[in-house]
Design a protein around this motif. Structure first.
Motif, PDB file in Angstrom:
ATOM      1  N   GLN A  80     -44.822  47.868  58.356  1.00 51.82           N
ATOM      2  CA  GLN A  80     -44.595  46.517  57.855  1.00 51.82           C
ATOM      3  C   GLN A  80     -44.135  46.497  56.401  1.00 51.82           C
ATOM      4  O   GLN A  80     -43.801  45.443  55.869  1.00 51.82           O
ATOM      5  N   ALA A  81     -44.090  47.652  55.757  1.00 50.45           N
ATOM      6  CA  ALA A  81     -43.723  47.713  54.345  1.00 50.45           C
ATOM      7  C   ALA A  81     -42.209  47.815  54.180  1.00 50.45           C
ATOM      8  O   ALA A  81     -41.503  48.343  55.041  1.00 50.45           O
ATOM      9  N   ASP A  82     -41.711  47.312  53.056  1.00 53.05           N
ATOM     10  CA  ASP A  82     -40.280  47.315  52.786  1.00 53.05           C
ATOM     11  C   ASP A  82     -39.841  48.447  51.864  1.00 53.05           C
ATOM     12  O   ASP A  82     -38.641  48.635  51.647  1.00 53.05           O
ATOM     13  N   SER A  83     -40.790  49.169  51.299  1.00 57.01           N
ATOM     14  CA  SER A  83     -40.455  50.256  50.387  1.00 57.01           C
ATOM     15  C   SER A  83     -41.584  51.273  50.414  1.00 57.01           C
ATOM     16  O   SER A  83     -42.700  50.959  50.838  1.00 57.01           O
ATOM     17  N   PRO A  84     -41.331  52.496  49.955  1.00 54.78           N
ATOM     18  CA  PRO A  84     -42.409  53.497  49.940  1.00 54.78           C
ATOM     19  C   PRO A  84     -43.577  53.087  49.051  1.00 54.78           C
ATOM     20  O   PRO A  84     -44.719  53.365  49.381  1.00 54.78           O
ATOM     21  N   GLN A  85     -43.307  52.421  47.923  1.00 59.74           N
ATOM     22  CA  GLN A  85     -44.415  51.979  47.066  1.00 59.74           C
ATOM     23  C   GLN A  85     -45.250  50.928  47.787  1.00 59.74           C
ATOM     24  O   GLN A  85     -46.486  50.971  47.745  1.00 59.74           O
ATOM     25  N   GLN A  86     -44.595  49.978  48.443  1.00 58.16           N
ATOM     26  CA  GLN A  86     -45.328  48.982  49.225  1.00 58.16           C
ATOM     27  C   GLN A  86     -46.107  49.654  50.348  1.00 58.16           C
ATOM     28  O   GLN A  86     -47.230  49.241  50.661  1.00 58.16           O
ATOM     29  N   ALA A  87     -45.526  50.678  50.948  1.00 61.30           N
ATOM     30  CA  ALA A  87     -46.205  51.398  52.031  1.00 61.30           C
ATOM     31  C   ALA A  87     -47.477  52.066  51.520  1.00 61.30           C
ATOM     32  O   ALA A  87     -48.526  52.014  52.169  1.00 61.30           O
ATOM     33  N   LEU A  88     -47.408  52.688  50.354  1.00 60.20           N
ATOM     34  CA  LEU A  88     -48.582  53.343  49.786  1.00 60.20           C
ATOM     35  C   LEU A  88     -49.651  52.324  49.417  1.00 60.20           C
ATOM     36  O   LEU A  88     -50.849  52.546  49.625  1.00 60.20           O
ATOM     37  N   GLU A  89     -49.224  51.192  48.870  1.00 61.10           N
ATOM     38  CA  GLU A  89     -50.177  50.130  48.555  1.00 61.10           C
ATOM     39  C   GLU A  89     -50.830  49.603  49.827  1.00 61.10           C
ATOM     40  O   GLU A  89     -52.048  49.375  49.870  1.00 61.10           O
ATOM     41  N   ALA A  90     -50.012  49.417  50.864  1.00 58.33           N
ATOM     42  CA  ALA A  90     -50.543  48.906  52.128  1.00 58.33           C
ATOM     43  C   ALA A  90     -51.518  49.903  52.751  1.00 58.33           C
ATOM     44  O   ALA A  90     -52.546  49.513  53.321  1.00 58.33           O
ATOM     45  N   LEU A 134     -48.914  61.242  56.309  1.00 57.12           N
ATOM     46  CA  LEU A 134     -48.350  59.894  56.167  1.00 57.12           C
ATOM     47  C   LEU A 134     -48.115  59.555  54.703  1.00 57.12           C
ATOM     48  O   LEU A 134     -47.066  59.006  54.336  1.00 57.12           O
ATOM     49  N   LEU A 135     -49.076  59.856  53.845  1.00 58.00           N
ATOM     50  CA  LEU A 135     -48.936  59.573  52.413  1.00 58.00           C
ATOM     51  C   LEU A 135     -47.864  60.454  51.791  1.00 58.00           C
ATOM     52  O   LEU A 135     -47.045  59.982  50.982  1.00 58.00           O
ATOM     53  N   GLN A 136     -47.871  61.720  52.158  1.00 56.53           N
ATOM     54  CA  GLN A 136     -46.899  62.647  51.591  1.00 56.53           C
ATOM     55  C   GLN A 136     -45.468  62.267  51.966  1.00 56.53           C
ATOM     56  O   GLN A 136     -44.543  62.418  51.160  1.00 56.53           O
ATOM     57  N   GLN A 137     -45.276  61.750  53.157  1.00 60.31           N
ATOM     58  CA  GLN A 137     -43.942  61.328  53.581  1.00 60.31           C
ATOM     59  C   GLN A 137     -43.434  60.187  52.712  1.00 60.31           C
ATOM     60  O   GLN A 137     -42.260  60.165  52.323  1.00 60.31           O
ATOM     61  N   GLN A 138     -44.305  59.250  52.399  1.00 61.72           N
ATOM     62  CA  GLN A 138     -43.902  58.126  51.546  1.00 61.72           C
ATOM     63  C   GLN A 138     -43.616  58.586  50.124  1.00 61.72           C
ATOM     64  O   GLN A 138     -42.692  58.094  49.471  1.00 61.72           O
ATOM     65  N   LEU A 139     -44.384  59.535  49.633  1.00 64.99           N
ATOM     66  CA  LEU A 139     -44.150  60.067  48.295  1.00 64.99           C
ATOM     67  C   LEU A 139     -42.826  60.813  48.230  1.00 64.99           C
ATOM     68  O   LEU A 139     -42.100  60.743  47.235  1.00 64.99           O
ATOM     69  N   THR A 140     -42.482  61.514  49.304  1.00 71.17           N
ATOM     70  CA  THR A 140     -41.201  62.227  49.362  1.00 71.17           C
ATOM     71  C   THR A 140     -40.031  61.253  49.325  1.00 71.17           C
ATOM     72  O   THR A 140     -39.019  61.496  48.666  1.00 71.17           O
ATOM     73  N   ILE A 141     -40.174  60.127  50.033  1.00 69.92           N
ATOM     74  CA  ILE A 141     -39.129  59.096  50.010  1.00 69.92           C
ATOM     75  C   ILE A 141     -39.046  58.469  48.626  1.00 69.92           C
ATOM     76  O   ILE A 141     -37.953  58.191  48.112  1.00 69.92           O
ATOM     77  N   LEU A 142     -40.205  58.248  48.025  1.00 73.61           N
ATOM     78  CA  LEU A 142     -40.251  57.606  46.710  1.00 73.61           C
ATOM     79  C   LEU A 142     -39.608  58.481  45.648  1.00 73.61           C
ATOM     80  O   LEU A 142     -38.959  57.978  44.732  1.00 73.61           O
ATOM     81  N   CYS A 151     -46.268  66.706  46.271  1.00 74.66           N
ATOM     82  CA  CYS A 151     -46.591  65.557  47.123  1.00 74.66           C
ATOM     83  C   CYS A 151     -47.996  65.690  47.708  1.00 74.66           C
ATOM     84  O   CYS A 151     -48.722  64.700  47.794  1.00 74.66           O
ATOM     85  N   ALA A 152     -48.357  66.896  48.110  1.00 76.15           N
ATOM     86  CA  ALA A 152     -49.696  67.112  48.664  1.00 76.15           C
ATOM     87  C   ALA A 152     -50.766  66.819  47.619  1.00 76.15           C
ATOM     88  O   ALA A 152     -51.776  66.161  47.910  1.00 76.15           O
ATOM     89  N   GLN A 153     -50.545  67.277  46.394  1.00 78.40           N
ATOM     90  CA  GLN A 153     -51.530  67.015  45.342  1.00 78.40           C
ATOM     91  C   GLN A 153     -51.593  65.534  44.999  1.00 78.40           C
ATOM     92  O   GLN A 153     -52.682  64.974  44.832  1.00 78.40           O
ATOM     93  N   HIS A 191     -50.048  50.878  40.534  1.00 74.17           N
ATOM     94  CA  HIS A 191     -48.992  50.382  39.649  1.00 74.17           C
ATOM     95  C   HIS A 191     -48.870  51.243  38.389  1.00 74.17           C
ATOM     96  O   HIS A 191     -47.789  51.330  37.794  1.00 74.17           O
ATOM     97  N   HIS A 192     -49.955  51.860  37.991  1.00 77.89           N
ATOM     98  CA  HIS A 192     -49.917  52.731  36.819  1.00 77.89           C
ATOM     99  C   HIS A 192     -49.634  54.185  37.202  1.00 77.89           C
ATOM    100  O   HIS A 192     -48.911  54.890  36.494  1.00 77.89           O
ATOM    101  N   TYR A 193     -50.202  54.634  38.298  1.00 74.60           N
ATOM    102  CA  TYR A 193     -50.081  56.045  38.664  1.00 74.60           C
ATOM    103  C   TYR A 193     -48.681  56.403  39.158  1.00 74.60           C
ATOM    104  O   TYR A 193     -48.099  57.414  38.721  1.00 74.60           O
ATOM    105  N   LEU A 194     -48.136  55.598  40.072  1.00 74.77           N
ATOM    106  CA  LEU A 194     -46.877  55.978  40.706  1.00 74.77           C
ATOM    107  C   LEU A 194     -45.707  56.062  39.725  1.00 74.77           C
ATOM    108  O   LEU A 194     -44.953  57.050  39.754  1.00 74.77           O
ATOM    109  N   PRO A 195     -45.494  55.074  38.836  1.00 80.35           N
ATOM    110  CA  PRO A 195     -44.394  55.229  37.863  1.00 80.35           C
ATOM    111  C   PRO A 195     -44.576  56.458  36.980  1.00 80.35           C
ATOM    112  O   PRO A 195     -43.600  57.163  36.675  1.00 80.35           O
ATOM    113  N   GLY A 196     -45.805  56.721  36.555  1.00 84.30           N
ATOM    114  CA  GLY A 196     -46.047  57.904  35.742  1.00 84.30           C
ATOM    115  C   GLY A 196     -45.760  59.180  36.508  1.00 84.30           C
ATOM    116  O   GLY A 196     -45.205  60.142  35.958  1.00 84.30           O
TER     117      GLY A 196
END
Length: 206
Positions: A80-90, A134-142, A151-153, A191-196
């Protein structure tokens, strides 16, 4: 009490898992017992041991069901998410909501331990790996080009942080004022971790 032949082994295992998960909606795992579960299922404790191997493995099988449920809910959140960041938040919110709605079932995942000489079965380790994948896949897209190790870490860093918020929220130990709560803290975290994390990778590969 039902006779052993009233259910096939598969049916009995299914019935036992449904019973355990239903009991965990009402009471913590520490108050469960093999005798109580057997009584609810309608079979003897010995019959359940014959099916699962031990009480510890019976509880581990219940944890497998919990991981399957979490995995399905995370998949639905991602779809249901529109972006990898939204997916991780969801995913983070889904995990938090599951812990809030099924606290005893969720806690059993981390409270249950096998005897020291027993290794975690492959079927359980695979379920754990599936959730993190699942999380690592979204991080790879991001962040394309990021190594699998990074990505695993990062996936485990996010999970550990969200998990800590869940634990404190369930124990009512967040000590937060006003409209600050578990949900807002999770959003602040991401919101703080992902941009960093993204910028760190860009700098490292510059």
């Amino acid at each position: 009490m039902a006779r052993r032949q009233d259910h096939t082994p598969v049916q009995l295992q299914q019935l036992t898992m449904e019973t355990v998960l239903n009991l965990l909606q009402q009471q913590p795992a520490s108050s469960l017992s093999l005798r109580q579960i057997a009584r609810e299922v309608g079979y003897s404790p010995g019959t359940l041991i014959n099916q699962f191997g031990s009480y510890g493995l019976l509880l581990l099988a219940a944890n497998a069901r919990t991981l399957d449920q979490i995995y399905r809910e995370l998949c639905a959140a991602i779809e249901q998410a529109d972006s990898p960041q939204q997916a991780l938040e969801a995913c983070a919110m889904s995990y938090f909501n599951f812990a809030s709605q099924h606290p005893h079932q969720w806690r059993l995942l981390f409270e249950h331990q096998l005897p020291e000489q027993e290794n975690l079965p492959d079927w359980q380790q695979q379920r754990i790996d599936n959730v993190f994948t699942l999380l690592q896949q979204q991080l790879t897209i991001l962040k394309p080009g990021t190594t699998a190790a990074d990505c695993a870490q990062s996936a485990r860093t996010i999970w550990a942080s969200v998990h800590g918020i869940c634990v404190l929220a369930l124990d009512d130990k967040l000590f937060t004022p006003g409209n600050i709560n578990g949900h807002s803290m999770i959003l602040s975290l991401l919101h703080h971790y992902l941009p960093g994390w993204i910028n760190d990778k860009e700098d490292r590969h510059a």
